[in-house]
Write an enzyme that holds these catalytic residues in place. Sequence first.
Site, PDB file in Angstrom:
ATOM      1  N   GLU A   1       0.830  -1.205   0.000  1.00 27.59           N
ATOM      2  CA  GLU A   1       0.000   0.000   0.000  1.00 27.59           C
ATOM      3  C   GLU A   1       0.865   1.255   0.000  1.00 27.59           C
ATOM      4  OE1 GLU A   1      -3.063  -0.177  -0.509  1.00 27.59           O
ATOM      5  OE2 GLU A   1      -3.539  -2.267  -0.008  1.00 27.59           O
TER       6      GLU A   1
ATOM      7  N   ARG B   1     -18.086  -1.205   5.630  1.00 29.67           N
ATOM      8  CA  ARG B   1     -19.149  -1.979   4.955  1.00 29.67           C
ATOM      9  C   ARG B   1     -19.800  -2.973   5.905  1.00 29.67           C
ATOM     10  NH1 ARG B   1     -18.967  -6.729   2.612  1.00 29.67           N
ATOM     11  NH2 ARG B   1     -16.700  -6.870   2.801  1.00 29.67           N
TER      12      ARG B   1
ATOM     13  N   CYS C   1      -7.926  -1.968   8.064  1.00 31.96           N
ATOM     14  CA  CYS C   1      -6.540  -1.967   7.561  1.00 31.96           C
ATOM     15  C   CYS C   1      -6.086  -0.561   7.202  1.00 31.96           C
ATOM     16  CB  CYS C   1      -6.406  -2.899   6.361  1.00 31.96           C
ATOM     17  SG  CYS C   1      -6.546  -4.636   6.828  1.00 31.96           S
TER      18      CYS C   1
ATOM     19  N   HIS D   1      -1.172  -5.619   2.094  1.00 29.44           N
ATOM     20  CA  HIS D   1      -2.342  -6.490   2.038  1.00 29.44           C
ATOM     21  C   HIS D   1      -1.954  -7.826   1.406  1.00 29.44           C
ATOM     22  CE1 HIS D   1      -5.854  -3.578   2.703  1.00 29.44           C
ATOM     23  NE2 HIS D   1      -6.142  -4.646   3.412  1.00 29.44           N
TER      24      HIS D   1
HETATM   25  N1  PCA Z   1      -8.403  -7.017   6.449  1.00 27.97           N
HETATM   26  C1  PCA Z   1      -9.368  -5.957   6.691  1.00 27.97           C
HETATM   27  C2  PCA Z   1      -9.328  -5.728   8.174  1.00 27.97           C
HETATM   28  C3  PCA Z   1      -8.554  -6.841   8.757  1.00 27.97           C
HETATM   29  C4  PCA Z   1      -7.965  -7.556   7.631  1.00 27.97           C
HETATM   30  O1  PCA Z   1      -7.185  -8.513   7.706  1.00 27.97           O
HETATM   31  C5  PCA Z   1      -9.116  -4.721   5.854  1.00 27.97           C
HETATM   32  O2  PCA Z   1      -8.568  -4.840   4.743  1.00 27.97           O
HETATM   33  O3  PCA Z   1      -9.472  -3.623   6.279  1.00 27.97           O
END
Ligand code: PCA
Length: 208
Positions: free
Chosen positions: A80, A90, A143, A164
């Site tokens: 990111e 959501r 996140c 991610h």
């Molecule tokens: N993914 C979510 C929150 C926790 C996770 O592992 C996100 O992308 O916000």
Amino acid sequence: MAVVLLTGFDPFDGADRNPSADAVNAVAAAYDGPHELVVATLPVAFEASAHRLRTLIAAHSPDVVIATGLAAGSSRVAIERIGVNLIDARIPDNDGEQPVDAPSEAGGPAARFSTLPVKRLLQVLTAEGLPAQLSLSAGTYVCNHVLYTAVGAVRPDARAGFVHLPWSTTTVPAGGLHLADTQLARALRLIVDHALDAESTEAGGSIW
Ligand code: PCA
């Protein structure tokens, strides 16, 4: 010796595992330096995640924070670039909270860039044949909130960012996109090893 804080997340949205926590724990189990590695699993809850992150940063004063989480539906490791000061949930978080169009941090800047060497990390992962990409949005859920919080909470001379991950082979729901557990752990290990590298100056942004 640099202190690296590497975090994953608890399961959420009805799942019983989160591949980010598994990958973080796999890196920790095999870690042999040269940095001091601190690992933690964060709650998938807006207030509690930021609180735990700030507590960990205060306790360990990390030189680098690498937070990781699941991006279901993705087939690549996504580095990111930016966290935005916006929560638009959501689904409720694991504490039942569902803020809509709220700031991550009232009065904070609109966005904060990752201070990890994102292009360098992409080079390193790609060179090892790991499917990876840069990402311009970490979403508006927990996140992104953790990315935005982490960049604002570290020492001014420290780095922070977010990665991610897709589902792993052992956690993916039937038919979903995923990478092997070993690929996720390898990607995180490489990111730990190269988080203090100089940034690459290669061109690479999108044109739309
Ligand atoms: N993914 C979510 C929150 C926790 C996770 O592992 C996100 O992308 O916000």
